[in-house]
Motif scaffolding. Structure first.
Motif, mmCIF file in Angstrom:
data_model
loop_
_atom_site.group_PDB
_atom_site.id
_atom_site.type_symbol
_atom_site.label_atom_id
_atom_site.label_comp_id
_atom_site.label_asym_id
_atom_site.label_seq_id
_atom_site.Cartn_x
_atom_site.Cartn_y
_atom_site.Cartn_z
ATOM 1 N N GLU A 99 0.841 -1.192 0.000
ATOM 2 C CA GLU A 99 0.000 0.000 0.000
ATOM 3 C C GLU A 99 0.877 1.242 0.000
ATOM 4 O O GLU A 99 2.055 1.191 0.353
ATOM 5 C CB GLU A 99 -0.915 0.027 1.237
ATOM 6 N N GLN A 100 0.282 2.379 -0.350
ATOM 7 C CA GLN A 100 0.994 3.652 -0.273
ATOM 8 C C GLN A 100 0.494 4.516 0.875
ATOM 9 O O GLN A 100 1.105 5.536 1.194
ATOM 10 C CB GLN A 100 0.855 4.411 -1.604
ATOM 11 N N ASN A 101 -0.589 4.109 1.501
ATOM 12 C CA ASN A 101 -1.190 4.876 2.590
ATOM 13 C C ASN A 101 -1.319 3.978 3.814
ATOM 14 O O ASN A 101 -1.943 2.918 3.762
ATOM 15 C CB ASN A 101 -2.573 5.398 2.163
ATOM 16 N N LEU A 102 -0.726 4.401 4.929
ATOM 17 C CA LEU A 102 -0.740 3.583 6.136
ATOM 18 C C LEU A 102 -2.134 3.388 6.705
ATOM 19 O O LEU A 102 -2.413 2.382 7.355
ATOM 20 C CB LEU A 102 0.175 4.205 7.196
ATOM 21 N N PHE A 103 -3.031 4.331 6.477
ATOM 22 C CA PHE A 103 -4.373 4.196 7.023
ATOM 23 C C PHE A 103 -5.152 3.076 6.335
ATOM 24 O O PHE A 103 -6.030 2.466 6.947
ATOM 25 C CB PHE A 103 -5.140 5.516 6.927
ATOM 26 N N ALA A 104 -4.826 2.805 5.074
ATOM 27 C CA ALA A 104 -5.471 1.680 4.392
ATOM 28 C C ALA A 104 -5.119 0.375 5.101
ATOM 29 O O ALA A 104 -5.971 -0.505 5.286
ATOM 30 C CB ALA A 104 -5.038 1.631 2.928
ATOM 31 N N ILE A 105 -3.861 0.271 5.531
ATOM 32 C CA ILE A 105 -3.428 -0.919 6.272
ATOM 33 C C ILE A 105 -4.057 -0.939 7.650
ATOM 34 O O ILE A 105 -4.567 -1.969 8.106
ATOM 35 C CB ILE A 105 -1.886 -0.947 6.369
ATOM 36 N N GLN A 106 -4.041 0.197 8.324
ATOM 37 C CA GLN A 106 -4.600 0.252 9.670
ATOM 38 C C GLN A 106 -6.079 -0.135 9.688
ATOM 39 O O GLN A 106 -6.526 -0.881 10.574
ATOM 40 C CB GLN A 106 -4.435 1.646 10.270
ATOM 41 N N ASN A 107 -6.821 0.343 8.717
ATOM 42 C CA ASN A 107 -8.256 0.046 8.687
ATOM 43 C C ASN A 107 -8.524 -1.439 8.503
ATOM 44 O O ASN A 107 -9.408 -2.018 9.152
ATOM 45 C CB ASN A 107 -8.933 0.856 7.575
ATOM 46 N N ARG A 108 -7.761 -2.065 7.609
ATOM 47 C CA ARG A 108 -7.962 -3.504 7.390
ATOM 48 C C ARG A 108 -7.476 -4.307 8.589
ATOM 49 O O ARG A 108 -8.095 -5.305 8.979
ATOM 50 C CB ARG A 108 -7.277 -3.950 6.092
ATOM 51 N N PHE A 109 -6.348 -3.884 9.169
ATOM 52 C CA PHE A 109 -5.858 -4.570 10.369
ATOM 53 C C PHE A 109 -6.917 -4.547 11.463
ATOM 54 O O PHE A 109 -7.205 -5.571 12.102
ATOM 55 C CB PHE A 109 -4.577 -3.914 10.883
ATOM 56 N N SER A 110 -7.501 -3.386 11.674
ATOM 57 C CA SER A 110 -8.501 -3.240 12.724
ATOM 58 C C SER A 110 -9.720 -4.119 12.458
ATOM 59 O O SER A 110 -10.263 -4.761 13.372
ATOM 60 C CB SER A 110 -8.917 -1.765 12.833
ATOM 61 N N GLU A 111 -10.131 -4.188 11.210
ATOM 62 C CA GLU A 111 -11.288 -5.010 10.854
ATOM 63 C C GLU A 111 -10.997 -6.491 11.083
ATOM 64 O O GLU A 111 -11.816 -7.215 11.667
ATOM 65 C CB GLU A 111 -11.673 -4.761 9.394
ATOM 66 N N TYR A 112 -9.832 -6.940 10.629
ATOM 67 C CA TYR A 112 -9.464 -8.345 10.820
ATOM 68 C C TYR A 112 -9.327 -8.659 12.312
ATOM 69 O O TYR A 112 -9.802 -9.697 12.795
ATOM 70 C CB TYR A 112 -8.138 -8.654 10.125
ATOM 71 N N TYR A 113 -8.640 -7.782 13.010
ATOM 72 C CA TYR A 113 -8.361 -8.028 14.429
ATOM 73 C C TYR A 113 -9.653 -8.115 15.244
ATOM 74 O O TYR A 113 -9.825 -9.027 16.057
ATOM 75 C CB TYR A 113 -7.461 -6.920 14.977
ATOM 76 N N ASP A 114 -10.556 -7.185 15.022
ATOM 77 C CA ASP A 114 -11.807 -7.182 15.781
ATOM 78 C C ASP A 114 -12.617 -8.449 15.512
ATOM 79 O O ASP A 114 -13.231 -9.017 16.435
ATOM 80 C CB ASP A 114 -12.637 -5.942 15.438
#
Length: 463
Positions: A99-114
């Motif tokens: 990815e080029q944007n860290l928030f794209a990763i953060q959002n998916r991480f949060s979704e998977y983690y939850d």
């Protein structure tokens, strides 16, 4: 084989990818321990069931199954994200497509983690943000039953036969089953290779100060990042050039290639079988007519003779804190898994500093807080993973230096114009409190907070 032929192959694999014109991307891998809050061993059948639920919910495709038919890796066709298990089914890993944007990763991480946390909660399990599984002593610390991890476990357990080596081996050959990391890959340019490796090597002591989060609770609590020891004092460290720091200055790409030539290979694959042997330096390996190794066959290990070939470079696996990869990236791999809410601060730190590489290099070269006291960067890293600092280091000046470095990362992220600088807030909090996750955990424990409550605190996802 002539040394020049070996160097040509190494150049083709590691250097040529950095010459390609390409957009700059970010790769993030986050490993997390699975904890059975009932203080019993993690039941792998539970893990397998939750894996199936995850795959169904997010529509991932199965990539890898073990010898017993259980899923250990699955991938999204949409974004390239991967759910996998690293070394054992006690350690869950989420790897994100570039990815080029860290928030794209953060959002998916949060979704998977939850999602995963909700599923694990049904069994009184949890994921948490610690570099060492706090309930490791309750677990079955066994490898995933497949060729690669069985070979790795066999290799790490072979330390007992190296009785003549002048090195100390720890007694945790199963450490891969209970240690978790946070890793970042960033694209690197050919003409910045030496500068990147040199500068980020000098940075490693400060990273120890900010990110340490792996403590062997009840055994070795003076060391805040036992992750270093796990790799360096295992069979991976028989050749010290395969692990830890570089502790040398690279003046050119030729210097980098010369260093890679001194690393060792310890496994290859033939006909679908992983073959393990004592580590052999690359220049020696490719000049041998044959190598004697062993492979697993129906419960026993059998001897086999193999002929080295250049394709074996695919199996060269070093465990440097900073690794040059075949993808044209540098991989930063010295950081422990962080408290879950802080997970993306690791990537943000490295991304921001890569944008301010020249300024970071100048700052570290002129430093007199930790450098120029008779210690190199590797020795300083070993000092700063300890709970207590030596007298020659002024603690206030040390954290002032750390803030200057994080400020550079902040400026680099501001320059990217995505708002990612907010992800560095946990680091500013650590600097202000002169602490890190490992110190904080020990302070909580020593003040009487129960371990289960610390586990829950480090598991919170407040992104």
């Amino acid at each position: 084989m002539e040394l020049e032929l070996i160097r040509q192959q190494l150049h083709k694999r590691y250097i040529e990818p950095t010459k390609k014109k390409r957009e700059k991307y970010i790769g993030v891998e986050i490993e997390m321990p699975i904890v059975n809050l009932s203080k019993e061993a993690v039941d792998f059948e539970v893990v397998h069931e939750i894996t199936k639920r995850f795959i169904s919910h997010f529509e991932f495709s199965i990539v890898g199954t073990d010898d017993e038919g259980n899923i250990f890796s699955a991938q999204s066709a949409v974004n390239g994200d991967i759910l996998s298990y690293d070394c054992s089914y006690n350690n869950l890993e989420l790897s994100f497509g570039r990815e080029q944007n860290l928030f794209a990763i953060q959002n998916r991480f949060s979704e998977y983690y939850d999602f995963l946390q909700n599923e694990f909660k049904e069994y009184n399990y949890t994921l948490t943000g610690m570099g060492v599984n706090p309930y490791r002593n309750y677990n079955h610390n066994v490898p995933i039953p497949n060729g690669r991890y069985r070979m790795l476990f066999h290799h790490l357990n072979s330390y007992r036969k190296y009785i003549d080596l002048p090195m100390h081996f720890h007694h945790y050959p199963e450490y891969g089953t209970f240690s978790s990391a946070s890793q970042v890959q960033l694209d690197v340019e050919y003409d910045r290779l030496a500068l990147t490796l040199n500068t980020f090597s000098r940075l490693e002591p400060i990273k120890a100060l900010l990110f340490s989060n792996s403590v062997l609770l009840g055994e070795e609590e003076s060391t805040l990042c036992c992750r270093d020891m796990f790799w360096e004092n295992s069979t991976h460290g028989i050749n010290p050039h395969n692990v830890g720091m570089y502790d040398c200055e690279f003046e050119s790409v030729d210097d980098i290639l010369s260093y890679i030539e001194t690393t060792s290979i310890y496994c290859v694959e033939r006909d679908g079988k992983y073959i393990n042997f004592a580590p052999i330096r690359l220049d020696e390996y490719f000049n041998r007519k044959s190598v004697t190794g062993e492979y697993f066959d129906n419960g026993i290990y059998r001897k086999i003779e193999i002929e080295p070939r250049f394709e074996d470079l695919e199996y060269l696996r070093t465990f440097k804190f900073i690794d040059l990869t075949f993808r044209g990236t540098v991989e930063f791999r010295s950081v422990c898994c962080q408290p879950i809410s802080d997970s993306l601060c690791v990537a943000a730190f490295h991304v921001g500093l890569m944008d301010r590489l020249d300024e970071l290099s100048a700052l570290l070269e002129s430093d007199r807080v930790i450098y120029h006291h008779g210690y190199n960067s590797g020795e300083l890293r070993k000092i700063l993973i300890k709970r207590d600092l030596p007298e020659f280091i002024d603690k206030d000046k040390l954290y002032t230096l750390a803030k200057q470095i994080v400020d550079l990362a902040y400026d680099g992220l501001v320059n990217r114009n995505h708002g990612e600088e907010k992800l560095l807030e946990p680091l500013y909090q650590r600097i202000n409190s002169q602490t890190n996750p490992a110190k904080n955990m020990l302070d909580l424990k020593n003040s009487g907070v129960k371990l289960k409550d610390i586990i829950a605190e480090y598991a919170k996802n407040e992104t």
